[in-house]
Design an enzyme around this catalytic site. Structure first.
Site, PDB file in Angstrom:
ATOM      1  CG  HIS A  47      45.267  44.031  44.741  1.00 37.38           C
ATOM      2  ND1 HIS A  47      46.472  44.714  44.757  1.00 37.38           N
ATOM      3  CD2 HIS A  47      45.375  43.157  43.714  1.00 37.38           C
ATOM      4  CE1 HIS A  47      47.269  44.275  43.800  1.00 37.38           C
ATOM      5  NE2 HIS A  47      46.635  43.331  43.147  1.00 37.38           N
TER       6      HIS A  47
HETATM    7  O1  RIB Z   1      44.464  46.875  41.081  1.00 31.04           O
HETATM    8  C1  RIB Z   1      43.793  45.935  41.874  1.00 31.04           C
HETATM    9  C2  RIB Z   1      42.322  46.166  41.848  1.00 31.04           C
HETATM   10  O2  RIB Z   1      41.848  46.027  40.515  1.00 31.04           O
HETATM   11  C3  RIB Z   1      41.535  45.133  42.660  1.00 31.04           C
HETATM   12  O3  RIB Z   1      40.373  45.738  43.159  1.00 31.04           O
HETATM   13  C4  RIB Z   1      41.182  44.089  41.650  1.00 31.04           C
HETATM   14  O4  RIB Z   1      39.963  43.411  41.981  1.00 31.04           O
HETATM   15  C5  RIB Z   1      40.944  44.930  40.424  1.00 31.04           C
HETATM   16  O5  RIB Z   1      39.609  45.418  40.493  1.00 31.04           O
END
Ligand code: RIB
Ligand code: CA
Length: 320
Positions: free
Chosen positions: A236
């Protein structure tokens, strides 16, 4: 080479935040003015410790780290230890940096956000929202505000429709979206295309960084296995850094969006207004959202920068 892009990175490390820091610090195209930490995946103290130690691992121990918000604007904190591990970096054990963390991340954001500075925000948006409250119009002054968060058409990962960063502080997300900034959203719609299977991690050439990647990912992988989800890690937060470095690797669409802040089932959900009505009636803000990625090319960029090794040819590229 053009002048490096000046950035502030806002994190809640978190395994993928750590990988995003490894990627960003390895790029000569970014000048990191500072890293601001927010309570999210783990409490603020733990996240701050992790940010310092990951930067030390990256050979970037000189990058300033600032402690930010230790709780969301309104709702109760919700952490994700079941995904990122008790201390937020899976099973990885890092050498402890002796660099100090500084206070007042919000003050740093207020002082340093400028037309030649971008913010890459990959945690709950509490720090950015507090900075905008302290200095109305601040976020609109930034060159770009890149936010990993939200889900446009993709399912949520913290509730049926809400992605974690928006779920963890929906009021902050709503205020940042409404701040009229040059905002680019990196939602689950694109980050769920960039999943690295556990087998691919195991196939990487051994090094200190690859060992960290494998150890840090263990809890995420086992959580995916235990819950019938993806047995691997979705990159992500590195995708948000990828947009800053190589926007040509991604496709975008613009959507009118707002963020729901109420409702047990809906809080943190991105509400998309796809009606074609005149602008006066359109709800929300028109925002650039990443919808697609050249996954192989991104994984090559990620691997070269964050891991210092080339991505194995023919290796499983990604899966949801
Ligand atoms: O949904 C994914 C996000 O949420 C990413 O930034 C992960 O690190 C969590 O913070
Ligand atoms: Ca994060």
């Amino acid at each position: 080479m053009a002048n490096p892009q000046r950035v502030i990175i806002d994190v809640d490390p978190g395994v993928d935040d750590a990988l995003a820091l490894l990627m960003a610090t390895a790029s000569r195209e970014l000048e990191i003015l500072g890293v601001t930490v927010v309570s999210g995946n783990v409490p603020l103290d733990t996240g701050t410790r992790n940010a310092l130690d990951v930067l030390f691992l990256a050979g970037a121990g000189d990058v300033r780290v600032f402690r930010g918000a230790d709780r969301p604007l309104v709702r109760e904190p919700v952490h994700t230890r079941e995904v990122h591990g008790e201390r937020g970096l899976g099973s990885a054990e890092l050498l402890r940096s002796d660099a100090p963390a500084e206070e007042n991340a919000v003050g740093f954001l207020v002082d340093r956000i400028a037309p030649d500075v971008s913010v890459i925000a990959v945690g709950p948006l509490t720090n950015l929202a507090q900075a905008e409250r302290e200095c109305p119009g601040l976020l609109a002054r930034a060159r770009e505000i890149v936010v990993m968060g939200g889900a446009i058409r993709a399912p949520g990962n913290s509730s049926p429709g809400a992605e974690y960063n928006f779920f963890a502080d929906p009021h902050a997300a709503r205020e940042v979206v409404a701040a009229n900034a040059n905002l680019t959203l990196v939602p689950l719609d694109v980050t769920h295309q960039v999943g690295v299977p556990a087998g691919a991690i195991a196939s990487l050439e051994e090094s200190e960084r690859v060992r960290f990647f494998e150890q840090a990912s263990r809890v995420v992988v086992s959580h995916g296995k235990a819950t019938g989800g993806f047995e691997g890690i979705h990159l992500h937060d590195p995708v948000a850094v990828g947009w800053a470095l190589a926007p040509e690797l991604f496709s975008t669409e613009e959507f009118w969006i707002d963020v729901e802040t109420t409702g047990e089932l809906t809080s943190g959900q991105v509400v998309v207004d796809e009606r074609r009505v005149d602008e006066a009636k359109q709800r929300g803000v028109l925002v650039r959202c990443l919808t697609g990625a050249r996954v192989s090319d991104f994984l090559t960029l990620f691997s070269n920068l964050a891991l210092g090794t080339s991505w194995p040819q023919g290796e499983a590229r990604s899966s949801r």
